[in-house]
Design an enzyme around this catalytic site. Sequence first.
Site, PDB file in Angstrom:
ATOM      1  CG  ASP A 184      27.410  -8.891  37.904  1.00 33.87           C
ATOM      2  OD1 ASP A 184      28.446  -9.054  38.559  1.00 33.87           O
ATOM      3  OD2 ASP A 184      27.345  -8.151  36.896  1.00 33.87           O
ATOM      4  CD  GLU A 203      32.054  -3.968  41.843  1.00 35.07           C
ATOM      5  OE1 GLU A 203      31.744  -3.011  41.128  1.00 35.07           O
ATOM      6  OE2 GLU A 203      32.789  -4.905  41.448  1.00 35.07           O
TER       7      GLU A 203
HETATM    8  O1  FUB Z   1      29.123  -6.845  35.822  1.00 38.27           O
HETATM    9  C1  FUB Z   1      29.460  -5.481  35.835  1.00 38.27           C
HETATM   10  C2  FUB Z   1      29.929  -5.069  37.181  1.00 38.27           C
HETATM   11  O2  FUB Z   1      31.026  -5.872  37.569  1.00 38.27           O
HETATM   12  C3  FUB Z   1      28.928  -5.273  38.285  1.00 38.27           C
HETATM   13  O3  FUB Z   1      27.939  -4.290  38.329  1.00 38.27           O
HETATM   14  C4  FUB Z   1      29.838  -5.299  39.450  1.00 38.27           C
HETATM   15  O4  FUB Z   1      29.266  -5.746  40.631  1.00 38.27           O
HETATM   16  C5  FUB Z   1      30.935  -6.201  38.942  1.00 38.27           C
HETATM   17  O5  FUB Z   1      30.591  -7.567  39.050  1.00 38.27           O
END
Ligand code: FUB
Length: 328
Positions: free
Chosen positions: A19, A226
């Site tokens: 991330d 996301e």
């Molecule tokens: O790393 C945890 C979660 O997985 C992140 O918040 C999302 O974007 C995905 O990468």
Amino acid sequence: MSEVPKPQQPLVTHIFTADPSAHVFEDRIYIYPSHDLDHDGPVNDNGDQYKMEDYHVLSMADTESPVKDHGEVLHVKDVPWASRQMWAPEAAFKNGKFYLFFPARDHKDIFRIGVATSPSPAGPFKPEEQYIPGSFSIDPAVFLDEDEQAYMLFGGLWGGQLEKWQTGSYVEHAEGPAPDAPALGPRVAKLSEDMLSMASEALEIVIVDQEGKPLTAGNEDCRYFEGPWMHKYNEKYYLSYSTGTTHKLVYAISDNPMGPFTFQGTILPPVMGWTTHHSIVQFREKWYLFYHDCSLSGGIDYKRCVKFAELTYNPDGTIRMIDPYPEK
Ligand code: FUB
């Protein structure tokens, strides 16, 4: 610990990172990643496998210089409102200070977004006592426009709980929209001058197709899932994000940071692992995509590694798709 980075190879190998939010501060590239941990707990659609509990900051003088790990800059035990799962962070600079924005579950297990500050881009960061009032869900991304107005984008489906906030309040068992209904978009709010609260209501960003119709929830190749990111190129606002279930990084363009955005196409096809998450940053004359996959752990989905690649544009402003594995 320092390692010389190579494009499209793990940026560091001594810890698992994911991330990445990359920024140029003080003419140096700083990367704010999640810090993946090993464990033998459950793996499920709720994202319980992403059990992160602290953040490290990485930096490099340029893309050919060793990567420095500045060490742990914030731990969940030091955040009064947070209980677990320190997911994808973000950083920003304003008012002579550096801000670290981060999602975590509160003591009721609801994801909220917190902020911590430091006089240095390398931290350590001191958290505020409470999460940002009115914040929810995950994956904050802060875009500072040329007029110094900061916008915070956020939101993630499934484990990120965005579906549960459709009424404006948290509804534990709420489901996402029907496949032919408009998809949920990321939320965006103006941040206050001191960057510690939202100065406007968090609005939902609308993403439309090339005919101007809102993307539907069933259009999993294109709709938002996301990991939002915003950057500006040639006076246009670019919103990029993960499509989650179809594992792509895609983007949309607008004349306004609050949207609506028109869907354009793919930046990065699926990488090894379920999640894909990125940032886009200009450093000197070039643009870079920072992203992750789980190649360093041999495919263990929750032990990921940050990578980078040069990102280029076509003359019409569209982004050229990047091949994540060019030698294969
Ligand atoms: O790393 C945890 C979660 O997985 C992140 O918040 C999302 O974007 C995905 O990468």
